[in-house]
Design a protein around this motif. Sequence first.
Motif, PDB file in Angstrom:
ATOM      1  N   GLY A 281       0.803  -1.218   0.000  1.00 34.66           N
ATOM      2  CA  GLY A 281       0.000   0.000   0.000  1.00 34.66           C
ATOM      3  C   GLY A 281       0.834   1.266   0.000  1.00 34.66           C
ATOM      4  N   LEU A 282       2.049   1.185   0.536  1.00 40.77           N
ATOM      5  CA  LEU A 282       2.934   2.348   0.495  1.00 40.77           C
ATOM      6  C   LEU A 282       3.320   2.698  -0.935  1.00 40.77           C
ATOM      7  CD1 LEU A 282       5.340   1.598   3.489  1.00 40.77           C
ATOM      8  CD2 LEU A 282       3.537   3.335   3.394  1.00 40.77           C
ATOM      9  N   LEU A 283       3.520   1.668  -1.762  1.00 39.04           N
ATOM     10  CA  LEU A 283       3.978   1.874  -3.138  1.00 39.04           C
ATOM     11  C   LEU A 283       2.826   1.930  -4.129  1.00 39.04           C
ATOM     12  CD1 LEU A 283       6.981  -0.638  -3.048  1.00 39.04           C
ATOM     13  CD2 LEU A 283       7.048   1.847  -2.698  1.00 39.04           C
ATOM     14  N   VAL A 284       1.803   1.066  -3.918  1.00 38.43           N
ATOM     15  CA  VAL A 284       0.676   0.970  -4.862  1.00 38.43           C
ATOM     16  C   VAL A 284      -0.622   1.098  -4.070  1.00 38.43           C
ATOM     17  CG1 VAL A 284      -0.247  -0.325  -6.830  1.00 38.43           C
ATOM     18  CG2 VAL A 284       2.109  -0.714  -6.088  1.00 38.43           C
ATOM     19  N   LEU A 309       0.323  -3.131 -15.364  1.00 40.89           N
ATOM     20  CA  LEU A 309       0.833  -4.460 -15.022  1.00 40.89           C
ATOM     21  C   LEU A 309       1.191  -4.553 -13.547  1.00 40.89           C
ATOM     22  CD1 LEU A 309       3.042  -5.540 -18.065  1.00 40.89           C
ATOM     23  CD2 LEU A 309       0.864  -6.506 -17.290  1.00 40.89           C
ATOM     24  N   ILE A 310       1.734  -3.471 -12.989  1.00 41.92           N
ATOM     25  CA  ILE A 310       2.067  -3.469 -11.572  1.00 41.92           C
ATOM     26  C   ILE A 310       0.790  -3.539 -10.727  1.00 41.92           C
ATOM     27  CG2 ILE A 310       3.063  -2.088  -9.707  1.00 41.92           C
ATOM     28  CD1 ILE A 310       5.108  -1.054 -11.658  1.00 41.92           C
ATOM     29  N   LEU A 311      -0.242  -2.798 -11.130  1.00 43.21           N
ATOM     30  CA  LEU A 311      -1.518  -2.855 -10.409  1.00 43.21           C
ATOM     31  C   LEU A 311      -2.117  -4.259 -10.463  1.00 43.21           C
ATOM     32  CD1 LEU A 311      -3.278   0.480 -11.496  1.00 43.21           C
ATOM     33  CD2 LEU A 311      -2.162  -0.020  -9.320  1.00 43.21           C
ATOM     34  N   ILE A 312      -2.053  -4.875 -11.637  1.00 39.53           N
ATOM     35  CA  ILE A 312      -2.639  -6.216 -11.803  1.00 39.53           C
ATOM     36  C   ILE A 312      -1.915  -7.224 -10.919  1.00 39.53           C
ATOM     37  CG2 ILE A 312      -2.992  -8.098 -13.434  1.00 39.53           C
ATOM     38  CD1 ILE A 312      -3.288  -5.899 -15.614  1.00 39.53           C
ATOM     39  N   ILE A 313      -0.599  -7.243 -10.994  1.00 46.00           N
ATOM     40  CA  ILE A 313       0.179  -8.211 -10.217  1.00 46.00           C
ATOM     41  C   ILE A 313      -0.018  -7.976  -8.726  1.00 46.00           C
ATOM     42  CG2 ILE A 313       2.511  -8.999  -9.674  1.00 46.00           C
ATOM     43  CD1 ILE A 313       3.255  -8.374 -12.584  1.00 46.00           C
ATOM     44  N   ALA A 314       0.001  -6.718  -8.308  1.00 47.09           N
ATOM     45  CA  ALA A 314      -0.177  -6.410  -6.885  1.00 47.09           C
ATOM     46  C   ALA A 314      -1.550  -6.855  -6.395  1.00 47.09           C
ATOM     47  CB  ALA A 314       0.018  -4.915  -6.656  1.00 47.09           C
ATOM     48  N   LYS A 315      -2.589  -6.623  -7.202  1.00 44.30           N
ATOM     49  CA  LYS A 315      -3.942  -7.010  -6.795  1.00 44.30           C
ATOM     50  C   LYS A 315      -4.079  -8.523  -6.729  1.00 44.30           C
ATOM     51  CE  LYS A 315      -8.062  -5.553  -5.646  1.00 44.30           C
ATOM     52  NZ  LYS A 315      -8.247  -4.732  -4.450  1.00 44.30           N
ATOM     53  N   VAL A 316      -3.505  -9.233  -7.698  1.00 45.07           N
ATOM     54  CA  VAL A 316      -3.563 -10.692  -7.687  1.00 45.07           C
ATOM     55  C   VAL A 316      -2.851 -11.250  -6.455  1.00 45.07           C
ATOM     56  CG1 VAL A 316      -2.727 -12.778  -8.853  1.00 45.07           C
ATOM     57  CG2 VAL A 316      -3.815 -10.974 -10.177  1.00 45.07           C
ATOM     58  N   VAL A 317      -1.666 -10.750  -6.182  1.00 44.55           N
ATOM     59  CA  VAL A 317      -0.878 -11.273  -5.065  1.00 44.55           C
ATOM     60  C   VAL A 317      -1.535 -10.951  -3.721  1.00 44.55           C
ATOM     61  CG1 VAL A 317       1.328 -11.091  -3.856  1.00 44.55           C
ATOM     62  CG2 VAL A 317       1.287 -11.238  -6.353  1.00 44.55           C
ATOM     63  N   LEU A 318      -1.984  -9.715  -3.544  1.00 46.95           N
ATOM     64  CA  LEU A 318      -2.569  -9.336  -2.255  1.00 46.95           C
ATOM     65  C   LEU A 318      -3.865 -10.104  -1.975  1.00 46.95           C
ATOM     66  CD1 LEU A 318      -2.103  -5.484  -1.780  1.00 46.95           C
ATOM     67  CD2 LEU A 318      -0.847  -7.365  -0.749  1.00 46.95           C
ATOM     68  N   THR A 319      -4.710 -10.221  -2.986  1.00 51.59           N
ATOM     69  CA  THR A 319      -5.971 -10.951  -2.773  1.00 51.59           C
ATOM     70  C   THR A 319      -5.704 -12.427  -2.515  1.00 51.59           C
ATOM     71  OG1 THR A 319      -7.086  -9.398  -4.260  1.00 51.59           O
ATOM     72  CG2 THR A 319      -8.251 -11.415  -3.715  1.00 51.59           C
ATOM     73  N   SER A 320      -4.826 -13.034  -3.297  1.00 56.51           N
ATOM     74  CA  SER A 320      -4.501 -14.444  -3.098  1.00 56.51           C
ATOM     75  C   SER A 320      -3.867 -14.671  -1.743  1.00 56.51           C
ATOM     76  CB  SER A 320      -3.550 -14.919  -4.206  1.00 56.51           C
ATOM     77  OG  SER A 320      -4.115 -14.733  -5.480  1.00 56.51           O
ATOM     78  N   LEU A 321      -3.003 -13.760  -1.334  1.00 54.36           N
ATOM     79  CA  LEU A 321      -2.363 -13.857  -0.027  1.00 54.36           C
ATOM     80  C   LEU A 321      -3.395 -13.783   1.094  1.00 54.36           C
ATOM     81  CD1 LEU A 321       0.222 -13.656   1.836  1.00 54.36           C
ATOM     82  CD2 LEU A 321       0.012 -11.182   1.569  1.00 54.36           C
ATOM     83  N   SER A 322      -4.296 -12.818   1.013  1.00 53.70           N
ATOM     84  CA  SER A 322      -5.288 -12.626   2.069  1.00 53.70           C
ATOM     85  C   SER A 322      -6.227 -13.823   2.178  1.00 53.70           C
ATOM     86  CB  SER A 322      -6.087 -11.340   1.803  1.00 53.70           C
ATOM     87  OG  SER A 322      -5.241 -10.216   1.760  1.00 53.70           O
ATOM     88  N   ILE A 323      -6.802 -14.239   1.054  1.00 51.24           N
ATOM     89  CA  ILE A 323      -7.743 -15.356   1.081  1.00 51.24           C
ATOM     90  C   ILE A 323      -7.022 -16.657   1.383  1.00 51.24           C
ATOM     91  CG2 ILE A 323      -9.473 -16.615  -0.234  1.00 51.24           C
ATOM     92  CD1 ILE A 323     -10.278 -13.764   0.452  1.00 51.24           C
ATOM     93  N   GLY A 324      -5.855 -16.860   0.794  1.00 53.82           N
ATOM     94  CA  GLY A 324      -5.116 -18.101   1.002  1.00 53.82           C
ATOM     95  C   GLY A 324      -4.696 -18.326   2.436  1.00 53.82           C
TER      96      GLY A 324
END
Length: 575
Positions: A281-284, A309-324
């Motif tokens: 969140g500090l960066l994106v 691309l940075i927004l897409i990757i960050a959103k995929v990783v953060l959501t997967s991390l949180s739910i996973g």
Amino acid sequence: MNFIERWRKGDLGSDDLLVLSGLALVCGVLSGLTMTSLVMLLLWFASFILPTHSESYELLPPEFRFLLPVLACILLAGIWHFLPKRHLKVGIPYVVERLNYHQGNLPIINAVVQFVGALIGLMGGLSIGKEGPAVHIGATFGSRLAQRFRLSYIGVDTLVACGVAGAIAAAFQTPLAGVLFAYEVIFHEYRLRLVLPVLLSSIVAMFISEGLLGRFDLFELGVLKLPLYDFSMLLAYCVLVVLIVIASSLFYQVQRWFWRFGNVSPWVRFLFVGVVTGAVGLLVPQVLGGGYDSLNVALTGGNFIMPLLILIIAKVVLTSLSIGLGIPGGMIGPTFVIGGLVGAQVSLWVDTGLLPATEMSLFVLLGMAAMMATTFQAPLTAMIAMVEMTHTSQTIVPAIFVIVLSCTAIRLLFNQDSIFVERMNALGLVSEWSPVQRLLRQQDLRNVAQKVKVLPAILPLERIRDLASNMVDYVAIKAGDAYFLVSAPEMLDKLKQLDLGPQAWLASDGDQQGMDVLMALQGKEVRVIDSSMPLPDLINWLHKNNQSQVLVQYVDAGSFWLVTSHQLNQMLFKE
């Protein structure tokens, strides 16, 4: 028209349309009020913390963007640490598990934990959605109503579907998408015979949401002009399909990798989520929270400060991390955002020479629908949700093309099913039953049974004579806590023996003469079970206990029904 009389006698089936419609109405009201309360609480909290609107995390000071998710995760970890483990099972996989293994009985305490946990996570800016909590809470309302009225399995299924559809409709104001979500994602089949109560619950919940919150305008869509269909446009759609398949596979694989840490202490798991989310969140900052503001920038043709691309990757990783790692949230909202950003990126990459100035809106909408459909294997739900949320149907034809290719490709190339099915498989649970088991679970026990009168052991002679006019085959004789099945024609034959003189089975019943039925006839003891047992479990029970017949008791109606192996075999052969 004889509803009251049928209710009094206990002759109403659990799939009676009037009964289910009335309960669906209640379920829709409860789901609508609960989800509306969740949204209102989130808006109230955002009005104190966020500068302009509920998605403006990028305007917060950097230290706030870091501390907000960390504090939320610390609070969640505390709740998860002190509560018993059985109360911490939440989300859509848990709903499916309870439907398949526990007759749809969803504890209310788990729904409360889901509500509070999702509220904290969403307030903290975690990359999760509110639809997972909506499904769990709505399904719990349906389950509790079904348990309260002691409905059979098909009635439980219908009311759970009512709760799911109502909660989704209230959370997003998408009534049709709510109905389709219940059948495509939760039950994996369409049940048209009982769709009317589900529609009623969905539309009532949406009316409550609109009445209390006003009409949602999640996406601001300008004028959209569809381009001509030629080779260059089809090529652009294929590029979008490739990227959606890659994003969906990455979304699943990252979650799958984190599932292995499910037994780690919640302090470690949740704090890790909070720290990573705060650092990203500090960066994106655009990926914090729902991220719908980024989609609105794309739909209105605005410029992005951060590379897509940075927004897409960050959103995929953060959501997967949180739910996973077990954060109690949903995935539909994040998948919409991921897919929309992928579509925006494709519109920037591909220059067909035919697209008007608003071409980004078209690809954003297609990406939204395709990502949701591919991730959850719910094509109709994704398409209708896109239409209802954007209030336009102009993109249906290209959406069908992109959705079909994406859903097919993810199955053929990666052998990937719905992410909820994959989660159930990882837990070693069945996500859907075989056709035979599904058929059995949809049957009301009373459709394969005959109603039986329960009579005392000493029976007045006049009551026995009345059995001839009632055309009853069997009666159940209660002696103490035991029940004995007796043939009514044999009782009548015994009664005729009085013409030959007094019989040993004669007994006095007050001032009347009666028959000691168990002395006169060789009654067969029969077991009694509760009506909440679904038909597949009943068949297993008969085999396990070496029984050919059983009495099913409907406690609320005070009625008993006889189920025999012969009747079950006839039903199976007929179907």
